[in-house]
Design an enzyme around this catalytic site. Structure first.
Site, PDB file in Angstrom:
ATOM      1  N   ASP A   1       0.833  -1.203   0.000  1.00 18.35           N
ATOM      2  CA  ASP A   1       0.000   0.000   0.000  1.00 18.35           C
ATOM      3  C   ASP A   1       0.871   1.257   0.000  1.00 18.35           C
ATOM      4  O   ASP A   1       2.066   1.222   0.336  1.00 18.35           O
ATOM      5  CB  ASP A   1      -0.873  -0.041   1.268  1.00 18.35           C
ATOM      6  CG  ASP A   1      -2.176   0.719   1.109  1.00 18.35           C
ATOM      7  OD1 ASP A   1      -2.324   1.480   0.134  1.00 18.35           O
ATOM      8  OD2 ASP A   1      -3.052   0.563   1.987  1.00 18.35           O
TER       9      ASP A   1
ATOM     10  N   ASP B   1     -10.610   2.096  -3.455  1.00 18.72           N
ATOM     11  CA  ASP B   1     -11.189   1.910  -2.121  1.00 18.72           C
ATOM     12  C   ASP B   1     -12.706   1.983  -2.188  1.00 18.72           C
ATOM     13  O   ASP B   1     -13.390   1.674  -1.222  1.00 18.72           O
ATOM     14  CB  ASP B   1     -10.699   3.004  -1.166  1.00 18.72           C
ATOM     15  CG  ASP B   1      -9.390   2.606  -0.501  1.00 18.72           C
ATOM     16  OD1 ASP B   1      -8.953   1.457  -0.694  1.00 18.72           O
ATOM     17  OD2 ASP B   1      -8.814   3.445   0.212  1.00 18.72           O
TER      18      ASP B   1
HETATM   19  C1  DGJ Z   1      -5.802   1.963   1.973  1.00 19.49           C
HETATM   20  C2  DGJ Z   1      -6.196   0.754   1.184  1.00 19.49           C
HETATM   21  O1  DGJ Z   1      -6.698   1.112  -0.055  1.00 19.49           O
HETATM   22  C3  DGJ Z   1      -7.198  -0.040   1.994  1.00 19.49           C
HETATM   23  O2  DGJ Z   1      -7.644  -1.142   1.256  1.00 19.49           O
HETATM   24  C4  DGJ Z   1      -6.562  -0.468   3.287  1.00 19.49           C
HETATM   25  O3  DGJ Z   1      -5.517  -1.357   3.020  1.00 19.49           O
HETATM   26  C5  DGJ Z   1      -6.071   0.747   4.045  1.00 19.49           C
HETATM   27  N1  DGJ Z   1      -5.227   1.566   3.226  1.00 19.49           N
HETATM   28  C6  DGJ Z   1      -5.330   0.349   5.296  1.00 19.49           C
HETATM   29  O4  DGJ Z   1      -4.780   1.411   5.934  1.00 19.49           O
END
Ligand code: DGJ
Length: 729
Positions: A477, A547
């Site tokens: 991430d 997301d």
């Molecule tokens: C952003 C990601 O897109 C989410 O899926 C998740 O992993 C969060 N970060 C966790 O902090």
């Protein structure tokens, strides 16, 4: 595939379907001549008519008709009389930025040489591709500029990048460097771009090219959800199925700039490369700079034709490693189920239930490491939290596997929190200026990946966890953009190199980790699709697309993303309702019908599901597995654009043509319960197909030319997935 025609002074790149041609004019200038459907020769029938025009500068004092300002150029530089966008600006030790790029010679190489330290399309066998390297020399500075062009036997694409070398005794400074520049002859193009935002990535925008310059860029330290390094020009009447398309995509994950500039006398100049706002590079004597590469695609078969080329090329010759050709697992991710509030018991319970439903991989998302109770702390300290996992992560991973699912884990390695041991022991490892406090975003700071020791730390921290847990999947991430571009490591004269050096550092880290753990499936993420780009796919063959898991929004996001990237690269999950991001409640069947058009996953607390929903999930997963080969490795065709209407549709065709999967979606219910018949694409018109649901037989020609109706349901947010199998006539 590559030839030089001495009589025409022309280079031809030709694979039997596309032709790319440019020539040498007056013994020194490179003239763009043609890029498009295969032609035998390019003798200049479409060449602009040149005459003495006002304000035109004349590099040949004896020829008032010749001006670089009107010549379609292959790689224009600054201060040479072409006042359109230059591709190359170099500063010499006297502070001036005057260049005279002239043609010197060329070589033709078999295959495609790799780009040191950078992601790039590759050839597996020498006969698959051929590469032309054309050497230019800057008469002023002596810099050697090599333009690289690769053409592929099996893909209608050309890869271009540039290398600049300083053979002199004094430093030179690159101020602007485009990986490619192309002058297309006409003006009546439409321009399609993919801009967006967090939660709304890769929205297609289409408008006619007008007299102004369109600038696309990111200076965020990532390719970004706001813009995509991609320019698509089409004929005005091009649609998904027909019409001409010229597209350029950058294989790079950092800052970029792309421009589309209409010429005053006609023609359009397209450039893509480094963003001059955050890029500058000192070329010390003897040094060479290698730009990332661009992929240029031509299609005479509309936007789906273009996407088909990108999809096959990226799936087969950009993605690498064991997972390139393997079917991807159905996963369950802990994030939307638990956020930071995870522990051993919850995870194990979830994993056990996942196994019962047929899920193949459990992913432990954010929150597993020491002190990580919220997003204010602990990034950088990649050691497990003994409070949440009293028996250790290794044991959890073993138990998860014993339950019947693989174990995967989340990291955000490029970041650090103030409240972390890493920051306390290495405050100089972050990107910042010493003059002021760095700007925070999600309370976190960015590590300086231009520093080799930082990269080594990242490789070792991630590798340690992978070794301990035996994880077979990593979610990588990256949740903020870069401000305060400054490095305590780089000298003053090289601070403008930081943005690109960061990417080179990141690519090195990813190269080492994926090399050390070839069995591990890596998935990229940047608050969703914030770094969903071709550069990342070279290291990580899939990316979390957004997301935003709301099924209606996801139709749009996946539709736009599919312009460039194949469904197998898109992580897409079924999540709980009301949706976390939009509050919308959509049926479970539609959430599945959208998520199955990518790499299927679930992101919900499945412990709380009703028996009915649990049974539906079990069926969905079994169905997905039965169709997965077609969904992940077949061809994908967009049919109805959800950004333009109430309906969306796409279809998949398996590699051998034996199976067709059609997904149709309707957002709001129609009170008149009208059906939409959508013409399918990519089928064999001569073949006959049997609909699995009722055994009905249809000809490929009927399905493609008359279409397939959806069903009229009295409900919002409905979907219909139809599977058709080709039958022997
Ligand atoms: C952003 C990601 O897109 C989410 O899926 C998740 O992993 C969060 N970060 C966790 O902090």
């Amino acid at each position: 595939m590559i030839r030089y025609e001495e009589q025409e002074k022309a280079f031809y790149l030709d694979n039997g379907r596309i032709t790319y041609c440019f020539g040498i004019v007056k013994g020194q200038y490179l003239e763009s001549r043609y890029f498009g459907r295969k032609i035998r020769r390019c003798r200049g029938s479409a060449r602009p008519w040149y005459f003495d025009r006002g304000f035109c500068s004349n590099p040949d004092p004896e020829d008032k008709i010749f001006s670089l300002d009107t010549l379609p150029q292959e790689y224009p530089c600054m201060n040479q009389g072409d006042f359109r966008q230059p591709a190359f600006v170099l500063q010499t030790p006297d502070g001036r930025r005057v260049s005279r790029l002239v043609y010197r010679d060329y070589t033709i190489l078999p295959g495609k040489p790799p780009l040191a330290g950078l992601p790039a399309v590759y050839a597996e066998q020498p006969g698959e591709a051929e590469t032309l390297a054309v050497r230019l020399e800057d008469r002023v500075s002596g810099a050697q500029v090599r333009l690289y062009y690769t053409i592929f036997r099996d893909y209608d694409a050309i890869c271009r990048h540039v290398e600049v070398e300083n053979p002199g005794n004094e430093s030179l400074w690159l101020e602007r460097l485009m990986a490619m520049s192309l002058d297309l002859p006409r003006r009546d193009y439409d321009l399609v771009t993919l801009s967006g935002s967090h939660l709304q990535e890769k929205m297609p925008h289409r408008r006619p090219v007008s007299s102004d310059t369109v600038l696309l860029e990111s200076s965020r330290g990532a390719s970004s959800p706001q813009q995509t390094p991609c320019v698509i020009l089409t004929d005005p009447n091009t649609d998904e199925a027909s019409g001409q398309v010229w597209a350029v995509n950058f294989i790079y994950s950092g800052d970029f700039q792309a421009t589309v500039q209409a010429g005053q006398y006609g023609g359009v100049r397209v450039q893509m490369g480094m963003n001059p706002l955050t890029f500058g590079w000192e070329l010390a004597p003897g040094q060479r700079f290698v730009s990332p590469e661009c992929v240029l695609v031509y299609s005479a078969e509309g936007l789906n034709g273009m996407s088909g080329v990108f999809h096959r090329l990226y799936r087969q010759r950009l993605c690498r490693g064991l997972w390139r050709d393997r079917l991807r697992p159905v996963l369950l991710n802990s994030w939307e189920a638990f956020l930071f509030s995870i522990d051993e018991e919850k995870c194990l319970a979830l994993a056990k239930q996942a196994a019962e439903l047929g899920i193949e991989l459990f992913v432990l998302d954010d929150g597993w490491f020491r002190n990580r109770i919220d997003d204010r702390r602990a990034l950088g300290d990649w050691t497990e939290d003994p409070d949440k996992f009293p028996h250790g992560l290794a044991r959890l991973a073993d138990q998860v596997r014993a339950a019947g699912v693989a174990f995967g884990i989340w990291f955000e390695p490029e970041m650090v929190s103030y409240d972390s041991d890493l920051y306390r022991s290495h405050p100089d490892w972050i990107i910042r200026s010493p003059a002021c406090d760095p700007i925070l975003s999600r309370y976190q700071l960015v590590l300086d990946l231009s520093r080799p020791e930082v990269c080594d730390y990242l490789v070792e921290s991630v590798a340690r966890v992978l070794r301990r847990t035996g994880a077979s999947y990593v979610k990588w991430d990256m949740n903020r953009h870069i401000t305060d571009l400054g490095s305590a490591w780089l000298p003053a004269g090289r601070q403008r190199e930081l943005s690109h050096r960061y990417m080179l550092g990141l690519y090195r880290v990813l190269d080492q980790l994926t090399g050390q753990f070839p069995e591990v499936l890596f998935e990229g993420c940047s608050s969703g699709g914030g770094r969903f780009d071709a550069g990342m796919l070279y290291y990580m063959p899939q990316t979390w697309a957004s997301d935003n898991t709301d099924a209606v929004c996801r139709m749009q996001i996946q539709y736009g993303t599919s312009l460039l990237f194949p469904p197998v690269t898109m992580g897409s999950h079924v999540s709980a309702v009301p949706n976390h991001q939009t509050g919308r409640t959509t049926p479970l069947s539609t959430r599945f019908a959208v998520a199955m058009a990518g790499n299927l996953g679930y992101e919900m607390d499945i412990r709380t599901l009703s028996e009915e929903d649990r049974a539906e999930l079990r069926q969905q997963i079994a169905r997905y597995k039965a169709l997965r080969q077609t969904l992940q490795q077949g061809s994908f065709y967009r049919l109805l654009d959800p950004c333009r209407g109430n309906d969306a549709a796409w279809n998949f065709v398996s590699q051998d043509g034996s199976q067709v999967i059609v997904c149709q979606y309707r957002v709001s219910a129609d009170p008149l319960r009208r059906t939409t018949a959508v013409p399918l694409q990519g089928l064999d018109p001569e073949a006959v197909y049997r609909r699995q649901s009722d055994g009905a037989l249809f000809g490929g020609d009927e399905l493609m030319y008359a279409g397939l109706s959806d069903h009229p349901v009295r409900q919002d947010f409905t979907s219909l997935v139809t599977v058709l199998d080709r039958v022997e006539a």
